[in-house]
Motif scaffolding. Sequence first.
Motif, PDB file in Angstrom:
ATOM      1  N   ARG A  58       3.196  -9.051   0.985  1.00 56.89           N
ATOM      2  CA  ARG A  58       2.311  -8.196   0.204  1.00 56.89           C
ATOM      3  C   ARG A  58       2.885  -6.799   0.122  1.00 56.89           C
ATOM      4  O   ARG A  58       2.950  -6.193  -0.952  1.00 56.89           O
ATOM      5  CB  ARG A  58       0.955  -8.085   0.916  1.00 56.89           C
ATOM      6  N   SER A  59       3.293  -6.301   1.257  1.00 57.25           N
ATOM      7  CA  SER A  59       3.752  -4.929   1.335  1.00 57.25           C
ATOM      8  C   SER A  59       4.972  -4.703   0.465  1.00 57.25           C
ATOM      9  O   SER A  59       5.041  -3.728  -0.287  1.00 57.25           O
ATOM     10  CB  SER A  59       4.062  -4.621   2.786  1.00 57.25           C
ATOM     11  N   GLN A  96       4.145  -4.844  -3.213  1.00 60.88           N
ATOM     12  CA  GLN A  96       3.375  -3.654  -3.569  1.00 60.88           C
ATOM     13  C   GLN A  96       4.267  -2.427  -3.692  1.00 60.88           C
ATOM     14  O   GLN A  96       4.227  -1.699  -4.683  1.00 60.88           O
ATOM     15  CB  GLN A  96       2.330  -3.468  -2.483  1.00 60.88           C
ATOM     16  N   TYR A 150       5.032  -0.436  -7.246  1.00 58.69           N
ATOM     17  CA  TYR A 150       4.507   0.902  -7.467  1.00 58.69           C
ATOM     18  C   TYR A 150       5.605   1.944  -7.581  1.00 58.69           C
ATOM     19  O   TYR A 150       5.383   3.031  -8.084  1.00 58.69           O
ATOM     20  CB  TYR A 150       3.513   1.279  -6.371  1.00 58.69           C
ATOM     21  N   ALA A 181      -0.398   3.856  -2.717  1.00 57.88           N
ATOM     22  CA  ALA A 181       0.019   2.457  -2.649  1.00 57.88           C
ATOM     23  C   ALA A 181       1.356   2.345  -1.915  1.00 57.88           C
ATOM     24  O   ALA A 181       1.580   1.418  -1.147  1.00 57.88           O
ATOM     25  CB  ALA A 181       0.139   1.886  -4.051  1.00 57.88           C
ATOM     26  N   ASN A 214       0.972   2.367   1.750  1.00 59.00           N
ATOM     27  CA  ASN A 214       0.092   1.329   2.296  1.00 59.00           C
ATOM     28  C   ASN A 214      -1.156   1.893   2.942  1.00 59.00           C
ATOM     29  O   ASN A 214      -1.536   1.495   4.046  1.00 59.00           O
ATOM     30  CB  ASN A 214       0.826   0.471   3.333  1.00 59.00           C
ATOM     31  N   PHE A 271      -5.279   0.846  -0.819  1.00 52.08           N
ATOM     32  CA  PHE A 271      -4.190  -0.104  -1.077  1.00 52.08           C
ATOM     33  C   PHE A 271      -3.593  -0.620   0.223  1.00 52.08           C
ATOM     34  O   PHE A 271      -2.424  -0.939   0.275  1.00 52.08           O
ATOM     35  CB  PHE A 271      -3.091   0.569  -1.902  1.00 52.08           C
ATOM     36  N   PHE A 292      -5.054  -8.351  -3.843  1.00 51.09           N
ATOM     37  CA  PHE A 292      -3.627  -8.306  -4.155  1.00 51.09           C
ATOM     38  C   PHE A 292      -3.361  -8.375  -5.655  1.00 51.09           C
ATOM     39  O   PHE A 292      -2.597  -7.582  -6.209  1.00 51.09           O
ATOM     40  CB  PHE A 292      -2.921  -9.455  -3.431  1.00 51.09           C
ATOM     41  N   LEU A 308      -4.343  -5.254  -7.410  1.00 48.49           N
ATOM     42  CA  LEU A 308      -3.375  -4.196  -7.119  1.00 48.49           C
ATOM     43  C   LEU A 308      -2.161  -4.297  -8.016  1.00 48.49           C
ATOM     44  O   LEU A 308      -1.682  -3.314  -8.586  1.00 48.49           O
ATOM     45  CB  LEU A 308      -2.960  -4.333  -5.661  1.00 48.49           C
ATOM     46  N   MET A 309      -1.689  -5.528  -8.176  1.00 49.15           N
ATOM     47  CA  MET A 309      -0.514  -5.743  -9.018  1.00 49.15           C
ATOM     48  C   MET A 309      -0.840  -5.431 -10.476  1.00 49.15           C
ATOM     49  O   MET A 309      -0.051  -4.812 -11.179  1.00 49.15           O
ATOM     50  CB  MET A 309      -0.063  -7.203  -8.910  1.00 49.15           C
ATOM     51  N   GLY A 340      -0.857  -1.781 -10.954  1.00 44.63           N
ATOM     52  CA  GLY A 340       0.478  -1.185 -10.959  1.00 44.63           C
ATOM     53  C   GLY A 340       1.224  -1.442 -12.255  1.00 44.63           C
ATOM     54  O   GLY A 340       1.768  -0.531 -12.868  1.00 44.63           O
TER      55      GLY A 340
END
Lengths: 384, 425
Positions: B161-162, B165, B169, B231, B234, B238, B390, B393-394, B397
């Motif tokens: 995920r990290s 992300q 971003y 983001a 982290n 986010f 998730f 978030l995507m 972005g």
Amino acid sequence: MTDPHTSLSHLDLEAPEKPFLDANELVINMGPQHPATHGVLRVILRLDGEKVLGLECVIGYLHRGVEKIGEHRTYTMFNPYVDRMDYVAAVSNGLGYCETVEKLLNVEAPPRAQHVRVILTELNRIASHQLWLGTHALDIGAITPLFYTFRDREEILKIYEKYCGARLTTHAFRIGGLQYETYTGFEKEVKNFLNFFRPKIDEYEELLTTNRIWVERTKNVGTISAPDCIALGVTGPVLRASGVKWDLRKAQPYANYKNFEFDIPIGENGDTYDRYLVRMAEMRQSVRIIEQAVDALPEGPIMAKVPKVMKPAAGEVYHSIEAPKGELGYFIVSDGSTQPYRVRVRPPSFVNLQALDLMCRGQLVADVIAVIGTLDIVLGEVDR
Amino acid sequence: MGQIIQYIESYLGSNQTPGAAGNMFWVLVYIMLVFAGLSVAVIAMNWLERKILAHMQVRLGPMRVGPHGLMQPIADAIKLLLKEDIMPAEADGLIFWVAPFVVVLAAFTTFVVVPFGPTHAITDMNIGILFMLGVSSLSVLGIVMAGWASNSHYPLIGALRSSAQMVSYEVAMGLAVVSAVLMTSLNAEGTGTLSMIGIVKAQFDQGEWFIFKFFPLGLVAFFIFAVAMVAETNRAPFDLAEAESELTAGFHTEYSGFRWSLFFLAEYSAMIAVSSIAVTLWLGGWLRPFPNLLSGSTWELIFSLFPGVTSLFFAAMCFFNVVRMPKHPLFKIQTMGLAGFGVVLGLIGLVLLVPGIRDRVGDIFWFSAKVAGFMYLYIWYRGTFPRYRFDQLMRMGWKVLLPMGLGVLILTAGIALLQEKIWHP
């Protein structure tokens, strides 16, 4: 409303979905020690990346054999045990048990006792919903509402403490009525709480209801349709959020709920957001009920004539109430002795939990957390 | 010996950063200062976050260790250092060991180019902003290493995920940065700069912070960066990579003790690092408010008093609370501690009022104050927002910030071109 005898066959919970192309399936144990499973629930997740293919709940980590204990205690002695099932709504559990035994004994609590019971039970509904809201929001990542709800829940617990000395496992009711008369200033304090609490609901809503992230996280998450709810036996706010107007306080009035005016809030989509709205509206309705009950609190005895040694005639009885989490039913079989032959509890959390798999299929890991939160389960009640 | 002293002294009159002047002694001194300052900032941030968050959440936060819990971060640090060093048996030892260092190194190295003032930077690179973005994005490598080496499911998902992300971003972030860099070229020579110091100087020359430039274009670019930087580090909302309620602790689930505290250190210094980029690019870096409008020796004097007065104000707050402390023997040591803290702050304040010093620290003060504003925002976000999912978030972005960034970049370039060719040919 749809046919209540919908078959389960279309749910097809046995056959899990397949991962995308040749992706590897990932099996993750969520719990029994996990910050968001509300106790000791263990969920075995089968994941394709972040997508949930299927899940299995493993329960029993908090099993204390409450039902079995009931067979070896007299009716009175078993009363405090039921408080330990749904420990955040102990008063509701007590109400259900006392009313069931009263039904078995053919006695009825006097009106004043009924009124006080309604007040305390509805306060308990608010307390339970507050705890749900706090933890649910915390699971979704909003940490602040938790502290607000706990601050306000404290006021309810203070009323309990003053009334019966306990805050959580209250053992507030007795079979046939109440043991304690209300303390001086009880009405005033309850009213003060209501005035204090009304704006607090707005405060919670201000933080969440129109919060973009909150709406995105809860809308269309964990959707469950009304027929599926009925097929799985799901009750309470979860059922009502799916659009079924089924509240035992209206459908099969117990205590003296028929004396009070209140609405049953229902949702439309059966998603997490609707369940949130329904519970928020329920808190407002509870405030309405308590207000009426306090205003109309009659004078009179608080205990019906109940024999010292309870020996109900042989037979069986099922009685259910609308606990904060759904239908809480007690099935008691009496063989004519001082102890029940069998006590069976129909806990709402246990039944609602079986909808988890259906609600989480095809969603993401983060949604599993949201759905566990929105089902509002208490593991003490699931495992008993 | 004389040569060495001469070498050391030769820098003192310089108006360049020690790195640019090529004086290794002062480079070393500055590195030490930045490192120490950063560590203190992280410790202070730790305490402040807990306190501010607590007050937002109707609680008190740490109150026991020292007056108002001032010693809590130190107690925590000691606890973390003394903890047993656990490495999971199935973990990949070397990578597990290296990962926290990669993260910390990436976070700290960025500070090489952060300009705390026109001369207060370790060095001034002509590719400063690129260097900063490049090095700070290396930390994702450490996170992936940590998640992979832990050989456990939760860290693996957290690391995936990290990394997804951070990578996605960075694109939006880069576009926002480019639009700011573009603005630096709007001078007579038409030469832009990537140097961090150059960017701030360009804002001084053009007479406005880039956040107000081509209103609202600068503001939008700043907004994109402000979202992307949360983001990137982290942090809530986010903080999926370490979503406590979902993945227990994300990529550092298996880490404990000192290794864990390195991740913590890296997270907070990364927050400070990206905030300094934002401050440098859009909020005028070390520039005090209205450096062009309110110029002249009187205003210079007034603004140069700010650091000392602020410190004295905090000292006064300490003394005020000393008076308010409960008069109970149990609180005696706490009260004395608070008074001592007040005395230290007061002394610092007085030192900062000394003429020679106050002229040197003004820029550092304004820079830190602006960064502190961002730090407060970080805490505020955490207290207010639920966590994104998730896919959301995507989507945010790639589908919101990226097109916005592109639009802002094109519009900025277009207007800049118009300004150059048509309005001021």
